[in-house]
Motif scaffolding. Structure first.
Motif, mmCIF file in Angstrom:
data_model
loop_
_atom_site.group_PDB
_atom_site.id
_atom_site.type_symbol
_atom_site.label_atom_id
_atom_site.label_comp_id
_atom_site.label_asym_id
_atom_site.label_seq_id
_atom_site.Cartn_x
_atom_site.Cartn_y
_atom_site.Cartn_z
ATOM 1 N N GLU A 449 10.437 17.491 59.001
ATOM 2 C CA GLU A 449 10.390 16.516 59.401
ATOM 3 C C GLU A 449 9.191 15.591 60.178
ATOM 4 O O GLU A 449 9.463 14.908 60.151
ATOM 5 C CB GLU A 449 10.764 17.614 60.875
ATOM 6 N N TYR A 490 16.655 18.139 55.415
ATOM 7 C CA TYR A 490 17.008 18.349 56.575
ATOM 8 C C TYR A 490 15.861 17.075 57.470
ATOM 9 O O TYR A 490 15.885 16.625 58.382
ATOM 10 C CB TYR A 490 16.215 19.358 57.339
ATOM 11 N N GLY A 491 14.549 17.388 56.686
ATOM 12 C CA GLY A 491 13.565 16.049 56.738
ATOM 13 C C GLY A 491 13.776 14.983 56.398
ATOM 14 O O GLY A 491 13.546 14.075 57.576
ATOM 15 N N GLN A 494 16.576 13.563 59.863
ATOM 16 C CA GLN A 494 15.523 13.339 60.632
ATOM 17 C C GLN A 494 14.960 12.308 60.488
ATOM 18 O O GLN A 494 14.871 11.110 61.288
ATOM 19 C CB GLN A 494 13.919 15.076 61.334
#
Length: 735
Positions: A449, A490-491, A494
């Protein structure tokens, strides 16, 4: 004129010169590589499709060393001449190679040469540009450029200057320019020959010279820099003996005391030869400078032209003919490789500064040193091993404590992030910046993230996980690799949301971050076995850091070998050495004759080397040639024309660990043993002197008693001793 700069600053210097004098008046200098005798033979053999082994054998008949020619190697009685006269294949190869020898093979840019003109260079010398926005280079070599009257400067990039700057930065508060030149720990370290990583003093020969001379002052270091060259190096034992009073200092002529008294009556520097020429041979300062030029520039013809004038001048100044001849002989021996004192003093000062840093700040110095050789794969393991021998721990990279380069963290050297395969400068910088802004990374998810996914991509993150750089988050490497794609997605999500100025529907209210955490798939708890963890570490870092597979066997392996793998490339071509290591790579090929041939990559704690196993050795070694096997190899050093070094295997054996004996215990039944058996045993022990004490349990009619042989009867408990002891006392006597 030669000037040394740090590698990092060299381009700035060249740019400064171009800006100051005009870009049209400054250029770098071309250099040409030509085909040497051995290379011509190898190229000819390759074109003729002759097997490598045959061509290599013929090429090796040309003597090793610079300046060797086919013409000289084909003189009557020479090995190559005999081969050409008796072998049609050799004759064909050499006939094709002869016209190739000396031809220009390629051009490149001189490592240091820069030419500066008083007018636009295009009006004086032909130029070329290596490509759009690339370097402008002369089309004439450096000596032709000098002959045209242009100023040639050598701006040398010296890596050790970068090492000093980096070490000073890591230590902080050191005035490197104001160091005292009489530091006791520095000279004590050098006197032990403990000079690994010290500029100019790192080679095995120079370490031995240090142990002989045992320097105690800066002048000793200047002398060693100047002496450790072909010719003058023969005077090193004499210098050492005179320095320590083992040999009387005397002068061939009383007038030499003022000139050579500081160097124990040994003429070491070009400046001393200039003074001798002026004071003993009547040379003018200009003539003495001509002599220095002949010595320093290796101009043999100019040197020869000065001989008669020197000898006649000595005779006119009442110097005996024998002394004059000896002085001239010394000058001639120094002309191939000789330093002026100014040059030697500058190099000695850099050497002293690196030695001072190593002696007084070893952690910071070694961290800087390893960072400087990141692009040289064989030197990193060498220096990491040197750290271990110094008692300095080297830790694998860690995203929560590593910097971009190697650094000292909590008293240990921590691997730099940019040392990890697939992690470049940009990625390392992004990780360090994210940690500085938001604190330590607590999980793989948080890492993806916060670290910029544009530079810390999948390949970089995978390598970081494999080498253990995310172990401090608490998850296993096997588990993190299993969810790597999810973490990257996910990163990226974000990062995209931040870029778009959007927020997740979960980012509302104080409880949402915890809620978002629940959406991460769990990281499995399983882990790779120890062998696989070490393999992944080697794959991503280029060496074993946490523990080398040979760590528990290194002492015994050292006893069975006479050369570390990192030293193979420094041995002379044709030297026979015995090495040991673990097989980290295998490649089997079939030669044009249909015979098997294997390339084996061996690793030991100091580095790696490639071993070539030809068919003649392969049959006996075949069963041992497998990955992760520890081998002991006796072989011949083979330096390839392109700078490669390989070891041609002559014998391959598996390494067999044997418990190290610190003492020897034997049992003898004195009731049945022949008279004088103890005396014979004592004589046998004397034939194998070592460090292990010997104890003999004697069974007598009064019971058992133990006899300890005296300290002069200590033994080397090797296989040969036990074989002899078995023959003398019988199998039952060995405990």
């Amino acid at each position: 004129m030669d000037i040394d700069f740090s590698v990092a600053g060299r381009d700035r210097v060249i740019n400064y010169v171009a800006e100051k004098y005009g870009r049209d008046r400054v250029a770098q200098i071309i250099t040409f590589s030509t085909m040497a005798a051995r290379a011509a033979i190898r190229d000819a053999g390759r074109v003729l499709d002759v097997p490598y082994g045959v061509v290599d054998r013929i090429a090796k008949l040309v003597p090793e060393g610079p300046g060797q020619t086919l013409e000289a190697a084909l003189k009557p009685g020479a090995e190559l001449r005999q081969a050409v006269d008796s072998d049609p294949v050799a004759k064909e190869i050499v006939e094709l190679a002869t016209p190739l020898e000396g031809l220009t093979r390629a051009d490149s840019i001189h490592a240091a040469g820069v030419v500066i003109g008083a007018q636009p260079l295009i009006e004086v010398v032909p130029l070329q540009q290596k490509g759009t926005d690339q370097e402008v280079v002369t089309q004439l070599g450096m000596w032709d450029v000098v002959d045209l009257g242009l100023l040639k400067m050598d701006f040398l990039g010296l890596r050790n200057l970068d090492v000093i700057d980096k070490a000073v930065e890591l230590v902080g508060g050191v005035d490197i320019g104001g160091l005292p030149l009489d530091d006791g720990p520095t000279y004590a370290m050098l006197a032990r020959g403990d000079s690994t990583g010290v500029f100019q003093f790192e080679s095995s020969g120079m370490r031995e010279a240090l142990r002989q001379v045992k320097p105690t002052e800066f002048e000793d270091l200047i002398a060693l820099v100047a002496l450790y060259r072909p010719g003058p190096m023969a005077y090193i034992p004499t210098y050492a003996a005179r320095k320590h009073g083992r040999e009387r200092v005397s002068f061939l002529d009383p007038r030499l005391e003022e000139i050579t008294g500081g160097t124990y009556a040994i003429c070491i520097y070009q400046e001393q030869y200039m003074e001798i020429a002026k004071h003993l041979a009547g040379f003018s300062p200009a003539e003495a400078e001509t002599l220095r030029k002949a010595i320093g520039k290796k101009i043999h013809s100019l040197m020869a032209s000065l001989k008669d004038k020197f000898l006649e001048g000595c005779a006119a100044n009442d110097v005996s003919p024998g002394v004059a001849q000896q002085l001239w002989k010394d000058m001639e021996s120094s002309q191939d490789y000789s330093f002026n004192k100014a040059h030697a003093a500058c190099y000695a000062l850099i050497a002293y500064r690196t030695a001072w840093l190593k002696a007084n700040h070893p952690h910071e110095y070694m961290a800087a040193l390893i960072s400087s050789v990141m692009n040289t794969k064989d030197r990193v393991p060498f220096y990491v091993n040197a750290c271990r021998e110094m008692g300095i721990e080297v830790e694998p990279p860690d995203v929560n404590s590593s910097r971009q380069d190697f650094a000292v963290v909590e008293g240990k050297i921590r691997f730099g992030l940019n040392a990890v395969k697939n992690v470049g400068e940009a990625a390392a910088e992004a990780i360090v910046r994210a940690r500085a802004e938001g604190g330590a990374f607590e999980s793989l998810w948080e890492f993806t993230e916060r670290a910029d996914p544009q530079v810390v991509n999948k390949r970089a993150l995978e390598s970081l996980v494999k080498c253990g750089a995310l172990d401090s988050t608490g998850a296993t490497r096997l588990g993190m690799l299993a969810v790597l794609d999810h973490a990257l997605a996910y990163g990226s999500k974000q990062a995209a949301d931040r870029l778009a100025g959007q927020a997740s529907i979960f980012d509302v209210g104080p409880e949402e971050p915890a809620a978002a955490e629940k959406h991460h798939p769990p990281i499995p708890a399983g882990e790779f076995d120890e062998r696989e963890l070490l393999r992944l570490e080697k794959e991503t870092l280029g060496l074993y850091v946490s523990e080398h597979p040979l760590e528990r066997s290194r002492a015994e392996l050292r006893r069975k070998t006479d050369c570390a793998l990192s030293d193979v490339e420094r041995r002379r071509d044709g030297d026979i050495v015995t090495v040991g290591g673990i097989v980290s790579g295998l490649k089997q090929v079939t030669t044009k004759r249909g015979e098997p041939m294997v390339f084996v990559l061996l690793d030991d704690p100091t580095g790696s080397a490639e071993v070539v196993v030809f068919n003649s050795t392969y049959a006996a070694a075949r069963e041992y040639l497998e990955a992760d096997r520890i081998l002991v190899v006796k072989g011949r050093v083979d330096h390839k024309q392109a700078g490669e070094t390989k070891l041609i295997a002559m014998e391959v054996k598996p390494f067999e660990a044997v418990a190290v004996r610190t003492e020897v215990r034997l049992r003898i039944d004195a009731r049945e043993a022949p008279a004088g058996i103890i005396r014979e045993l004592a004589a046998l022990v004397r034939d194998f002197p070592g460090e292990a004490p010997v104890y003999v349990a004697l069974e007598t009619s009064l019971g058992e008693r133990t006899l300890a042989l005296g300290p002069e009867y200590r033994v080397k408990p090797d296989a040969d001793f036990f074989a002899e002891a078995r023959a003398l006392l019988g199998e039952a006597a060995l405990v």
